[in-house]
Design a protein around this motif. Sequence first.
Motif, short mmCIF file in Angstrom:
data_model
loop_
_atom_site.label_atom_id
_atom_site.label_comp_id
_atom_site.label_asym_id
_atom_site.label_seq_id
_atom_site.Cartn_x
_atom_site.Cartn_y
_atom_site.Cartn_z
N GLY A 74 1.15 12.75 -5.79
CA GLY A 74 2.58 13.03 -5.85
C GLY A 74 3.42 12.02 -5.07
N MET A 75 2.88 11.52 -3.97
CA MET A 75 3.61 10.57 -3.15
C MET A 75 3.77 9.23 -3.85
N LYS A 80 9.67 12.58 -11.37
CA LYS A 80 9.71 12.23 -12.78
C LYS A 80 9.18 10.81 -13.04
N GLY A 81 8.19 10.40 -12.25
CA GLY A 81 7.55 9.10 -12.48
C GLY A 81 8.33 7.92 -11.98
N ALA A 82 9.32 8.16 -11.11
CA ALA A 82 10.15 7.05 -10.59
C ALA A 82 9.31 6.09 -9.76
N ILE A 84 6.22 5.20 -10.24
CA ILE A 84 5.45 4.33 -11.12
C ILE A 84 6.30 3.14 -11.57
N GLU A 85 7.55 3.42 -11.92
CA GLU A 85 8.44 2.34 -12.37
C GLU A 85 8.71 1.36 -11.24
N THR A 86 8.82 1.86 -10.02
CA THR A 86 9.03 0.98 -8.86
C THR A 86 7.84 0.06 -8.66
N ILE A 87 6.64 0.63 -8.78
CA ILE A 87 5.41 -0.17 -8.63
C ILE A 87 5.35 -1.25 -9.70
N LYS A 220 -9.59 12.87 -11.06
CA LYS A 220 -9.04 13.30 -12.33
C LYS A 220 -7.63 12.72 -12.44
N GLY A 221 -7.18 12.57 -13.64
CA GLY A 221 -5.83 12.02 -13.80
C GLY A 221 -5.66 11.43 -15.18
N GLY A 222 -4.46 10.98 -15.45
CA GLY A 222 -4.18 10.43 -16.77
C GLY A 222 -3.31 9.21 -16.66
N GLN A 223 -2.97 8.67 -17.80
CA GLN A 223 -2.18 7.45 -17.86
C GLN A 223 -0.71 7.78 -17.65
N GLU A 224 -0.06 6.94 -16.84
CA GLU A 224 1.37 7.10 -16.59
C GLU A 224 2.14 5.97 -17.27
#
Length: 224
Positions: A74-75, A80-82, A84-87, A220-224
């Motif tokens: 979560g960190m 809302k995936g913000a 990920i976009e920053t990365i 576990k996890g998925g594609q963002e």
Amino acid sequence: MGQKVNPIGLRVGINKDWDSTWYADKQTFAANLKEDQEIRKFLKKKYATSAISKITIERTEGKLVINIFTGKPGMIIGTKGAGIETIKKEISKMIRPVKLLVINVKEVKKVDLDAQLVAESIASQLEKRVAGKRALKQALQRVMKAGAKGCKVQISGVLAKANDKAMTEKYKEGSLPLHTLRADIDYGEAAAYTMIGKIGVKCWIYKGDILGAKKSSNAKGGQE
């Protein structure tokens, strides 16, 4: 006299895989390697408190996939995936242009069974002036309680202000067959920077034997 070998490096191709998966010729190999190092260094520094276990990188023609294994997804993902976009924006500035950049954030289900996160936890406690023996014993108890078949934790360096000589303190519980290739041994290391000096932390965790197909990852996890 024993020869020290990284338990993960010894098992690559048997029941462990490379952290970087790609092929390159002589002209691009060094550039790819440098980019991988910079990406890992950037993510580890920016999200130092996000319990990042490891970062795997996959490259294909025009595509770069970065998998981040973390105990606190979560960190990194953010609202809302913000995150990920920053990365993506930051990494795009560090690498050569690619057609597609994919960031996958995968959760480490059992943090106490991840050797890298256990080592970093011990290092964090040492920096907060927790006694070395206490930090090691507590970490060992948590790992065994989580279901490990064996564990060894070790710290090395100047452990006491009164004694300026480097020492090694280690504790072990259960079985730890380091020379058995089918054994699923997880290994992690970290460093604690205290007022006395730098203290190295190492952790080995034995999770059982892998027979036949490769054991599923502790994530576990998925594609963002």
